[in-house]
Design a protein around this motif. Structure first.
Motif, PDB file in Angstrom:
ATOM      1  N   CYS A  43      -6.400  -2.366   5.112  1.00  0.00           N
ATOM      2  CA  CYS A  43      -6.204  -3.115   3.849  1.00  0.00           C
ATOM      3  C   CYS A  43      -7.029  -4.654   4.008  1.00  0.00           C
ATOM      4  N   LYS A  69       0.872  -1.152  -0.215  1.00  0.00           N
ATOM      5  CA  LYS A  69       0.242   0.162   0.057  1.00  0.00           C
ATOM      6  C   LYS A  69       0.940   1.295   0.107  1.00  0.00           C
ATOM      7  N   PHE A 116      -5.806  -1.770  -1.802  1.00  0.00           N
ATOM      8  CA  PHE A 116      -4.283  -1.938  -1.844  1.00  0.00           C
ATOM      9  C   PHE A 116      -3.722  -1.996  -3.163  1.00  0.00           C
ATOM     10  N   ASP A 117      -2.302  -1.682  -3.293  1.00  0.00           N
ATOM     11  CA  ASP A 117      -1.827  -1.596  -4.536  1.00  0.00           C
ATOM     12  C   ASP A 117      -1.162  -2.923  -5.388  1.00  0.00           C
TER      13      ASP A 117
END
Length: 290
Positions: A53, A16, A60-61
């Motif tokens: 998250c 994240k 989140f990434d």
């Protein structure tokens, strides 16, 4: 499916970012079914972001999160039905009574009216809230608000309960009551993911503890095992105005070292604590968590 039937939360390569800042840095973590898992870290270490998250409150990434076998990205509704979340700030609706908050939460989870009434009655009796049901939220103390928030989060009978600093701001009596609630939920089989800035809280309650710093998981074990990793016995002594600490495998080694010290100040020999582990691993005092 989960990698193991004993793991209710499986996190892989979780990332994240907030702009250039890496709040959660490629985190891998498994939480076992039925355990109280403690998550510690200094302020800004990434623990609250991680919880948000995992519990679907924040995107989140990179990476993946499974809750009860459900991928939170692919099937978020199924994952949400497995969890209850208590955030740092109690999120009850102040314009409603405690009962109305509970009904609202039950309706959000599509709980039938008859089942809803039974669950509210059962949980309010269990947590001693029956006499407060018709009171407005703001008429309750912080400890009772936390109890009401836990009841709301438990109405749909989640398998996992996230508690993000649940005793923050409470007096010692309210904290101990919340400890008893956590223990009783654990006995009922609920998996609890607990973040706290009270290290003694994690030491008293948790089956395992993870320590996060700068978004990375730097330690993960049972509290006693973490303490033993730096030495089970601590010697605490003064050097001028500074307090120093040394850790040893057993009390005899600690006593031998203490006897060799040339100081008139008090020397204390004690068991190593989780706070000692935190300071050794992060280089920061427990005050950094507050």
């Amino acid at each position: 499916m989960n990698e193991s039937d004993s793991d209710v939360i499986v996190i892989r390569n979780l990332v994240k970012r907030f702009g250039e800042k890496m709040a959660v840095d490629h985190l891998d973590l498994n939480v076992h079914n039925g355990e109280i898992f403690g998550f510690l870290g200094p302020n800004g270490a990434g623990k609250t972001t991680t919880v948000r998250c995992i519990s679907t409150l924040t995107d989140f990434d990179e990476g993946s999160v499974e809750i009860c076998g459900h991928d939170t990205s692919k099937d978020p509704i199924a994952a949400k039905n497995c969890i209850g979340v208590i955030q740092q700030q109690v999120s009850l609706d102040k314009d409603l009574t405690i009962r109305e908050n509970m009904i609202s939460h039950a309706m959000y989870h599509d709980i039938r009216k008859d089942e809803r009434s039974a669950r509210i009655a059962e949980l309010t009796e269990y947590f001693g809230l029956a006499e407060y049901l018709n009171k407005p939220v703001d008429s309750l103390s912080g400890g009772w608000k936390k109890r009401a928030a836990i009841v709301c989060a438990m109405l749909h009978d989640p398998e996992v309960l996230f508690l993000d600093e649940p005793t923050s701001g409470l007096d010692i009596n309210a904290r101990r009551l919340l400890w008893d609630i956590v223990k009783s939920l654990h006995k009922r089989g609920t998996t609890i993911f607990l973040t706290t800035h009270y290290i003694e809280e994690a030491e008293a309650l948790c089956d395992r503890v993870g320590i996060i710093d700068h978004g990375k998981l730097i330690a993960l074990e049972e509290p006693k095992t973490l303490c033993d990793s730096i030495g089970s016995i601590a010697v605490e002594y003064a050097d001028g105005e500074k307090t120093l600490y040394r850790y040893f495998r057993n009390r005899q080694e600690a006593q031998d070292f203490a006897s060799s010290l040339e100081t008139e100040s008090d020397i204390r020999i004690r068991k190593t604590s989780l706070e000692d582990v935190f300071v050794e691993l992060t280089g920061r005092s427990a005050e950094a968590m507050r």
